[in-house]
Design a protein around this motif. Structure first.
Motif, PDB file in Angstrom:
ATOM      1  N   THR A   1       0.947  -1.212  -0.037  1.00 23.75           N
ATOM      2  CA  THR A   1       0.115   0.115  -0.028  1.00 23.75           C
ATOM      3  C   THR A   1       0.829   1.140  -0.076  1.00 23.75           C
ATOM      4  OG1 THR A   1      -1.917   0.935   1.119  1.00 23.75           O
ATOM      5  CG2 THR A   1      -0.273   0.028   2.636  1.00 23.75           C
ATOM      6  N   GLY A   2       0.247   2.286  -0.034  1.00 24.59           N
ATOM      7  CA  GLY A   2       0.908   3.388  -0.214  1.00 24.59           C
ATOM      8  C   GLY A   2       0.069   4.824  -0.491  1.00 24.59           C
ATOM      9  N   ASN A   3       0.740   5.819  -0.838  1.00 25.22           N
ATOM     10  CA  ASN A   3       0.069   7.072  -1.165  1.00 25.22           C
ATOM     11  C   ASN A   3       0.501   7.577  -2.713  1.00 25.22           C
ATOM     12  OD1 ASN A   3       2.532   8.011  -0.737  1.00 25.22           O
ATOM     13  ND2 ASN A   3       2.053   9.492   0.617  1.00 25.22           N
ATOM     14  N   ASN A   4       1.111   6.770  -3.403  1.00 25.34           N
ATOM     15  CA  ASN A   4       1.460   7.157  -4.730  1.00 25.34           C
ATOM     16  C   ASN A   4       1.277   5.664  -5.489  1.00 25.34           C
ATOM     17  OD1 ASN A   4       2.895   7.390  -7.153  1.00 25.34           O
ATOM     18  ND2 ASN A   4       3.914   9.208  -6.360  1.00 25.34           N
ATOM     19  N   ILE A   5       0.311   5.579  -6.444  1.00 26.90           N
ATOM     20  CA  ILE A   5      -0.030   4.446  -7.255  1.00 26.90           C
ATOM     21  C   ILE A   5       1.484   4.139  -8.285  1.00 26.90           C
ATOM     22  CG2 ILE A   5      -1.435   3.640  -9.165  1.00 26.90           C
ATOM     23  CD1 ILE A   5      -2.982   3.424  -6.770  1.00 26.90           C
ATOM     24  N   LEU A   6       1.822   4.953  -8.570  1.00 34.03           N
ATOM     25  CA  LEU A   6       3.028   4.898  -9.631  1.00 34.03           C
ATOM     26  C   LEU A   6       4.052   4.194  -8.911  1.00 34.03           C
ATOM     27  CD1 LEU A   6       3.062   8.198 -11.650  1.00 34.03           C
ATOM     28  CD2 LEU A   6       2.238   5.930 -12.442  1.00 34.03           C
ATOM     29  N   GLU A   7       4.532   4.522  -7.656  1.00 35.00           N
ATOM     30  CA  GLU A   7       5.428   4.066  -6.830  1.00 35.00           C
ATOM     31  C   GLU A   7       5.096   2.596  -6.269  1.00 35.00           C
ATOM     32  OE1 GLU A   7       8.450   4.908  -5.902  1.00 35.00           O
ATOM     33  OE2 GLU A   7       7.976   6.667  -7.382  1.00 35.00           O
ATOM     34  N   ILE A   8       3.835   2.188  -6.154  1.00 34.09           N
ATOM     35  CA  ILE A   8       3.242   0.978  -5.711  1.00 34.09           C
ATOM     36  C   ILE A   8       3.523   0.308  -7.061  1.00 34.09           C
ATOM     37  CG2 ILE A   8       1.107  -0.358  -5.089  1.00 34.09           C
ATOM     38  CD1 ILE A   8       0.205   1.781  -3.585  1.00 34.09           C
ATOM     39  N   GLU A   9       3.130   0.457  -8.144  1.00 31.56           N
ATOM     40  CA  GLU A   9       3.384  -0.211  -9.217  1.00 31.56           C
ATOM     41  C   GLU A   9       4.706  -0.451  -9.649  1.00 31.56           C
ATOM     42  OE1 GLU A   9       1.167  -1.857 -11.266  1.00 31.56           O
ATOM     43  OE2 GLU A   9      -0.316  -1.084 -10.046  1.00 31.56           O
ATOM     44  N   LYS A  10       5.685   0.394  -9.272  1.00 30.10           N
ATOM     45  CA  LYS A  10       7.406   0.062  -9.664  1.00 30.10           C
ATOM     46  C   LYS A  10       7.673  -1.192  -8.659  1.00 30.10           C
ATOM     47  CE  LYS A  10       8.629   4.618 -10.744  1.00 30.10           C
ATOM     48  NZ  LYS A  10       9.390   5.980 -10.459  1.00 30.10           N
ATOM     49  N   VAL A  11       7.090  -0.885  -7.284  1.00 31.54           N
ATOM     50  CA  VAL A  11       7.394  -2.068  -6.199  1.00 31.54           C
ATOM     51  C   VAL A  11       7.080  -3.215  -6.808  1.00 31.54           C
ATOM     52  CG1 VAL A  11       7.185  -2.777  -3.869  1.00 31.54           C
ATOM     53  CG2 VAL A  11       7.573  -0.403  -4.497  1.00 31.54           C
ATOM     54  N   LYS A  12       5.641  -3.475  -7.406  1.00 28.17           N
ATOM     55  CA  LYS A  12       5.002  -4.542  -7.884  1.00 28.17           C
ATOM     56  C   LYS A  12       6.219  -5.300  -8.924  1.00 28.17           C
ATOM     57  CE  LYS A  12       0.346  -3.686  -7.276  1.00 28.17           C
ATOM     58  NZ  LYS A  12      -0.812  -3.617  -8.273  1.00 28.17           N
ATOM     59  N   GLN A  13       6.375  -4.214 -10.054  1.00 25.92           N
ATOM     60  CA  GLN A  13       7.380  -4.599 -11.188  1.00 25.92           C
ATOM     61  C   GLN A  13       8.615  -5.270 -10.508  1.00 25.92           C
ATOM     62  OE1 GLN A  13       7.578  -1.323 -13.725  1.00 25.92           O
ATOM     63  NE2 GLN A  13       5.352  -1.486 -14.291  1.00 25.92           N
ATOM     64  N   PHE A  14       9.266  -4.405  -9.422  1.00 36.50           N
ATOM     65  CA  PHE A  14      10.461  -4.993  -9.046  1.00 36.50           C
ATOM     66  C   PHE A  14      10.221  -6.545  -8.404  1.00 36.50           C
ATOM     67  CE2 PHE A  14      13.336  -5.668  -5.424  1.00 36.50           C
ATOM     68  CZ  PHE A  14      14.420  -5.539  -5.928  1.00 36.50           C
ATOM     69  N   LEU A  15       9.217  -6.537  -7.603  1.00 38.37           N
ATOM     70  CA  LEU A  15       9.075  -7.807  -6.936  1.00 38.37           C
ATOM     71  C   LEU A  15       8.836  -9.136  -7.909  1.00 38.37           C
ATOM     72  CD1 LEU A  15       6.549  -7.001  -3.977  1.00 38.37           C
ATOM     73  CD2 LEU A  15       8.875  -7.557  -3.860  1.00 38.37           C
ATOM     74  N   CYS A  16       8.304  -8.834  -9.005  1.00 38.60           N
ATOM     75  CA  CYS A  16       8.008  -9.688 -10.041  1.00 38.60           C
ATOM     76  C   CYS A  16       9.226 -10.233 -10.713  1.00 38.60           C
ATOM     77  CB  CYS A  16       7.202  -9.200 -11.320  1.00 38.60           C
ATOM     78  SG  CYS A  16       5.377  -9.163 -10.873  1.00 38.60           S
ATOM     79  N   THR A  17      10.335  -9.521 -10.828  1.00 36.27           N
ATOM     80  CA  THR A  17      11.810  -9.693 -11.554  1.00 36.27           C
ATOM     81  C   THR A  17      12.196 -10.681 -10.370  1.00 36.27           C
ATOM     82  OG1 THR A  17      12.794  -7.722 -10.219  1.00 36.27           O
ATOM     83  CG2 THR A  17      11.770  -7.710 -12.644  1.00 36.27           C
ATOM     84  N   LYS A  18      11.846 -10.619  -9.045  1.00 36.34           N
ATOM     85  CA  LYS A  18      12.677 -11.464  -8.064  1.00 36.34           C
ATOM     86  C   LYS A  18      11.715 -12.681  -7.600  1.00 36.34           C
ATOM     87  CE  LYS A  18      15.974  -8.511  -7.883  1.00 36.34           C
ATOM     88  NZ  LYS A  18      17.284  -8.923  -8.476  1.00 36.34           N
ATOM     89  N   PHE A  19      10.573 -12.786  -7.574  1.00 38.65           N
ATOM     90  CA  PHE A  19       9.735 -13.849  -7.210  1.00 38.65           C
ATOM     91  C   PHE A  19       8.507 -13.982  -8.066  1.00 38.65           C
ATOM     92  CE2 PHE A  19      11.417 -11.233  -3.386  1.00 38.65           C
ATOM     93  CZ  PHE A  19      12.050 -12.032  -2.948  1.00 38.65           C
ATOM     94  N   LEU A  20       7.916 -15.202  -8.011  1.00 36.96           N
ATOM     95  CA  LEU A  20       6.663 -15.445  -8.678  1.00 36.96           C
ATOM     96  C   LEU A  20       5.537 -14.701  -7.726  1.00 36.96           C
ATOM     97  CD1 LEU A  20       5.294 -16.719 -11.009  1.00 36.96           C
ATOM     98  CD2 LEU A  20       5.203 -18.926  -9.585  1.00 36.96           C
ATOM     99  N   ILE A  21       4.914 -13.703  -8.197  1.00 39.62           N
ATOM    100  CA  ILE A  21       3.808 -13.209  -7.197  1.00 39.62           C
ATOM    101  C   ILE A  21       2.515 -13.170  -8.212  1.00 39.62           C
ATOM    102  CG2 ILE A  21       5.356 -11.727  -5.728  1.00 39.62           C
ATOM    103  CD1 ILE A  21       4.577  -9.473  -7.514  1.00 39.62           C
ATOM    104  N   LYS A  22       1.408 -13.005  -7.266  1.00 34.66           N
ATOM    105  CA  LYS A  22       0.209 -13.108  -7.967  1.00 34.66           C
ATOM    106  C   LYS A  22      -0.710 -11.894  -7.314  1.00 34.66           C
ATOM    107  CE  LYS A  22      -4.075 -15.796  -8.732  1.00 34.66           C
ATOM    108  NZ  LYS A  22      -4.748 -16.835  -8.325  1.00 34.66           N
ATOM    109  N   ASP A  23      -1.146 -10.870  -7.968  1.00 32.88           N
ATOM    110  CA  ASP A  23      -1.662  -9.631  -7.652  1.00 32.88           C
ATOM    111  C   ASP A  23      -3.041  -9.862  -7.514  1.00 32.88           C
ATOM    112  OD1 ASP A  23      -2.801  -7.284  -6.981  1.00 32.88           O
ATOM    113  OD2 ASP A  23      -1.899  -6.086  -8.685  1.00 32.88           O
TER     114      ASP A  23
END
Length: 187
Positions: A14-36
């Motif tokens: 969570t956070g107060n900036n959707i763009l930053e949240i998306e960046k974190v999601k993209q980074f996590l996808c490069t390191k782990f298999l995640i499901k949103d």
């Protein structure tokens, strides 16, 4: 601000900036298999409901499972979590048939579940605190109090905590201290 809450393999982002949240999601996808899974609805037994009034946290499913596990779904409810003017003893009183429990493990499991339930049910905190003091040597009277507490939960298992939307954050609390019931050991 971006907040990442991790518990074993469950993550809340969570956070107060959707763009930053998306960046974190993209980074996590490069390191782990995640499901949103989208917006948060349920996390570690806690139901999360967003409304116009704010955010409500509830453990209704957990509460109902607890009632079911102890066969109390069909029982009569009580209006208070603890009887008034009750004194909880730490020694058995054999003339009142208040004997030590033969299986303390089940009592300990119940108390552990009730402690977890206090995350969203502050109305049971005092009673849970009282009976959790006897986890290593519980008596039948302690179990009766715990089962009464379950019957109290039956009145409104959906109760929870509402975090209201507001401009000015304020914290309102209620404290009801009873130092007379606080037992101290004397040598």
């Amino acid at each position: 601000m971006t907040v990442l809450l991790v518990y074993v393999d469950d993550i809340v982002l969570t956070g107060n900036n959707i763009l930053e949240i998306e960046k974190v999601k993209q980074f996590l996808c490069t390191k782990f298999l995640i499901k949103d899974l989208g917006k948060l609805k349920y996390f570690l037994g806690i139901e999360v409901v967003k409304s116009d009034k704010g955010l409500c946290l509830s453990q209704s499913k957990y509460c109902l499972e607890l009632l079911s596990d102890f066969g109390l779904l069909g029982s009569k409810h009580v209006s208070t979590p603890l009887e008034s003017n009750i004194t909880i003893h730490h020694v058995d009183n054999r003339c009142d048939n208040d004997l030590p429990l033969s299986n303390i493990t089940e009592y300990q499991k119940l108390i552990g579940k009730l402690i977890y339930l206090t995350l969203t049910r502050s109305d049971i905190s005092y009673t849970v605190q009282c009976i959790s003091q006897y986890m290593h040597a519980p008596l039948t009277s302690h179990l009766k109090i715990a089962l009464r507490l379950l019957r109290y939960l039956k009145t409104a298992p959906e109760k929870g905590i509402l975090f209201s939307k507001c401009e000015n954050l304020s914290l309102n609390t209620l404290v009801d201290c009873n130092w007379v019931k606080c037992i101290t050991s004397r040598r």
